[in-house]
Design a protein around this motif. Structure first.
Motif, short mmCIF file in Angstrom:
data_model
loop_
_atom_site.label_atom_id
_atom_site.label_comp_id
_atom_site.label_asym_id
_atom_site.label_seq_id
_atom_site.Cartn_x
_atom_site.Cartn_y
_atom_site.Cartn_z
N GLY A 306 0.76 -1.13 -0.08
CA GLY A 306 0.06 0.25 -0.08
C GLY A 306 0.89 1.24 -0.03
N ALA A 307 1.83 1.33 1.02
CA ALA A 307 2.78 2.26 0.87
C ALA A 307 3.40 2.59 -0.45
CB ALA A 307 3.45 2.11 1.84
N GLY A 308 3.99 1.62 -0.94
CA GLY A 308 4.70 1.61 -2.20
C GLY A 308 3.71 2.11 -3.28
N ILE A 309 2.34 1.48 -3.58
CA ILE A 309 1.37 2.23 -4.46
C ILE A 309 1.04 3.46 -4.10
CG2 ILE A 309 -1.03 1.76 -5.22
CD1 ILE A 309 -0.51 -1.43 -4.98
N VAL A 310 0.84 4.15 -2.95
CA VAL A 310 0.52 5.50 -2.97
C VAL A 310 1.72 6.41 -3.34
CG1 VAL A 310 0.27 6.96 -0.96
CG2 VAL A 310 -1.16 5.05 -0.66
N ASN A 311 2.87 5.69 -3.25
CA ASN A 311 4.09 6.63 -3.99
C ASN A 311 3.76 6.57 -5.31
OD1 ASN A 311 5.52 7.22 -1.57
ND2 ASN A 311 6.85 5.32 -1.84
N LEU A 312 3.45 5.57 -5.89
CA LEU A 312 3.27 5.64 -7.59
C LEU A 312 2.09 6.56 -7.76
CD1 LEU A 312 3.60 1.99 -8.43
CD2 LEU A 312 5.24 3.69 -8.86
N GLN A 339 -6.47 -1.28 -1.15
CA GLN A 339 -7.38 -0.50 -1.35
C GLN A 339 -7.68 0.65 -0.31
OE1 GLN A 339 -11.02 -1.79 -3.37
NE2 GLN A 339 -11.22 0.30 -4.25
N ALA A 340 -8.02 0.06 1.04
CA ALA A 340 -8.13 0.77 2.14
C ALA A 340 -7.26 1.54 2.41
CB ALA A 340 -8.41 -0.15 3.37
N TYR A 341 -5.79 1.21 2.35
CA TYR A 341 -4.42 1.94 2.56
C TYR A 341 -4.47 3.04 1.54
CZ TYR A 341 0.23 2.87 3.87
OH TYR A 341 1.19 3.44 4.28
N ILE A 342 -4.82 2.81 0.22
CA ILE A 342 -4.80 3.87 -0.82
C ILE A 342 -5.86 4.86 -0.21
CG2 ILE A 342 -5.43 4.56 -2.88
CD1 ILE A 342 -4.39 1.66 -3.96
N GLU A 343 -6.88 4.45 0.19
CA GLU A 343 -8.16 5.54 0.35
C GLU A 343 -7.50 6.37 1.51
OE1 GLU A 343 -11.13 7.26 -0.43
OE2 GLU A 343 -10.84 5.25 -1.89
N LYS A 344 -6.79 5.93 2.46
CA LYS A 344 -6.27 6.41 3.58
C LYS A 344 -5.14 7.29 3.59
CE LYS A 344 -5.67 5.39 8.45
NZ LYS A 344 -5.02 4.47 9.31
N HIS A 345 -4.23 6.83 2.64
CA HIS A 345 -3.01 7.87 2.37
C HIS A 345 -2.73 8.43 1.18
CE1 HIS A 345 -1.38 5.93 6.24
NE2 HIS A 345 -2.04 4.72 6.00
N ALA A 346 -3.39 8.14 0.04
CA ALA A 346 -3.31 8.92 -1.16
C ALA A 346 -3.74 10.26 -1.08
CB ALA A 346 -3.60 7.91 -2.26
N MET A 347 -3.18 11.23 -1.99
CA MET A 347 -3.86 12.50 -2.08
C MET A 347 -5.12 12.63 -2.59
SD MET A 347 -0.32 14.67 -2.95
CE MET A 347 -1.22 15.31 -4.17
N MET A 348 -6.14 13.15 -2.02
CA MET A 348 -7.41 13.47 -2.31
C MET A 348 -7.49 13.58 -3.88
SD MET A 348 -10.16 13.45 -0.86
CE MET A 348 -10.03 14.17 0.72
#
Ligand SMILES: [Zn+2]
Length: 385
Positions: A306-312, A339-348
């Motif tokens: 999730g952390a890696g994907i949020v970077n991408l 998906q939950a990780y992205i929801e929580k951590h990616a920019m809006m």
């Protein structure tokens, strides 16, 4: 473009084709005449008339020509004869059995000799397309480097063209698969990221309908992005690479340690004492049975991934992000946790309208990737708009 429209919108009449694409009817007529003569398009039945003569409908002929697709993975060589829609007509799969470098290239040539043989109608074959893991120069057709298969500076394109007299394409497997998801799969978007998690961790990135390759074909090495500054040393020369924490090799060694130190897990029963049977399918089965060890590992994998994907996502703002590979396909829990990780951590703004899902290509993903690369070049197929 006319061929592509017939392929994606057909059966369609000449008039409709001209109207919906704002091209003059005479241009459409002459293009269609040529395509029929070459065999790519045929006329079928008649459509609904709005008065006057009923229009003839045009249809794409995917079996007019064929191609050879070859997928080299870290454990298999898969060969196939495919049509122009990426359907497999004939296939053959062989284990690599630990061969590396020149020995692997020799095996590949031997397998291709017997698979390709003397093609039935050589004039109907449009070429060979090969995908391999690792760093590939698609223009020169050279496999620069592959850490597991130990192929280095192999001029594969030239070798195959000389040997078979057929035009040959060479591409990194992840680059090919992301194009296939766009072209044949459920993700018809021009900005896509495909991530595969299995015995390695790789990605293919499509930006504005172009594969992002970088200067030397080394782009997309997602597994070698850093997740911690003082982490495990990696074979790439860096420390703390994502690959070292969540690829199958890392998961395998965690399972092995747990079993040998006596931690209770259903995996012990599933493998019956044979450590060689610890494979991703067993891990997925343990997850299905609610095994605590497997669940704990899966949760940690989801967090790192999730952390890696949020970077991408924050870097590339893709329209869709696709998860594939042996550890992800059929692993619904991993998908929902990421998906939950992205929801929580990616920019809006970047996660707005983001489509997140599992690979849609099935077992022929890499072969379809090889086909997509060739077809994009020969027939301009990936561009549908
Ligand atoms: Zn690394």
């Amino acid at each position: 473009m006319v061929l592509n429209k017939i392929r994606t919108e057909g059966p369609i009449s000449r008039i409709e084709l001209a109207k919906s694409n704002h091209i003059s009817p005479s241009t459409v007529a002459s293009a269609v005449q040529e395509l029929i003569k070459e065999g790519y398009v045929s006329e079928i039945g008649t459509g609904i008339s709005s008065g006057g003569r009923k229009p003839v409908l045009l249809k794409f002929n995917p079996n007019h020509q064929y191609l050879f697709a070859v997928a080299v993975t870290n454990s298999l060589v898969i060969l196939a004869q495919m049509n122009l829609e990426g359907s497999v007509h004939r296939k053959s799969t062989h284990p690599i059995s630990g061969l590396q470098g020149d020995a692997l290239v020799d095996l590949l040539l031997e397998l291709m000799d017997s698979f390709i043989g003397e093609p039935d109608d050589p004039h109907r074959c449009i070429g060979i397309s090969v995908t391999v893991p690792g760093i590939v120069d698609d223009k020169q057709g050279i496999v620069y480097y592959n850490s597991k298969l130990r192929m280095s500076n192999v001029p594969l394109k030239q070798m195959l063209e000389d040997r078979y007299g057929l035009k040959t394409w060479l591409e990194n497997d992840m680059n090919a698969v992301v194009l296939a998801e766009r072209r044949f799969g459920n993700y018809p978007y021009s900005d896509l990221i495909y991530i595969s998690i299995g015995d390695g961790l790789g990605s293919g990135i499509l930006i504005n309908d172009r594969i992002m390759r970088g200067v030397h074909g080394g782009a997309g090495e997602f597994g070698h992005t850093s997740v911690t500054l003082n982490g495990i040393r990696c074979e790439c020369g860096n420390v703390g690479c994502l690959d070292s924490y969540i690829s199958w090799i890392a998961v395998y060694s965690r399972i092995l340690t747990a079993i040998t130190t006596g931690r209770p897990t259903v995996i012990s029963k599933l493998i019956g004492g044979d450590y060689g049977k610890i494979v991703p399918a067993v891990y997925l089965e343990a997850l299905r049975q609610g095994d605590r060890l497997a669940q704990g590992i899966n949760e940690e994998v989801a967090e790192y991934l999730g952390a890696g994907i949020v970077n991408l996502i924050n870097l590339f703002n893709p329209r869709a992000l696709i998860l594939g590979g042996e550890m992800a396909i059929g692993n619904a829990e991993l998908l929902s946790k990421v998906q939950a990780y992205i929801e929580k951590h990616a920019m809006m703004i970047v996660k707005d309208e983001l489509v997140f899902g599992q690979s849609s290509l099935g077992e022929h993903d890499k072969l379809m990737g090889a086909a997509a690369i060739l077809l994009q070049d020969v027939l301009g197929f990936s561009i549908t708009d």
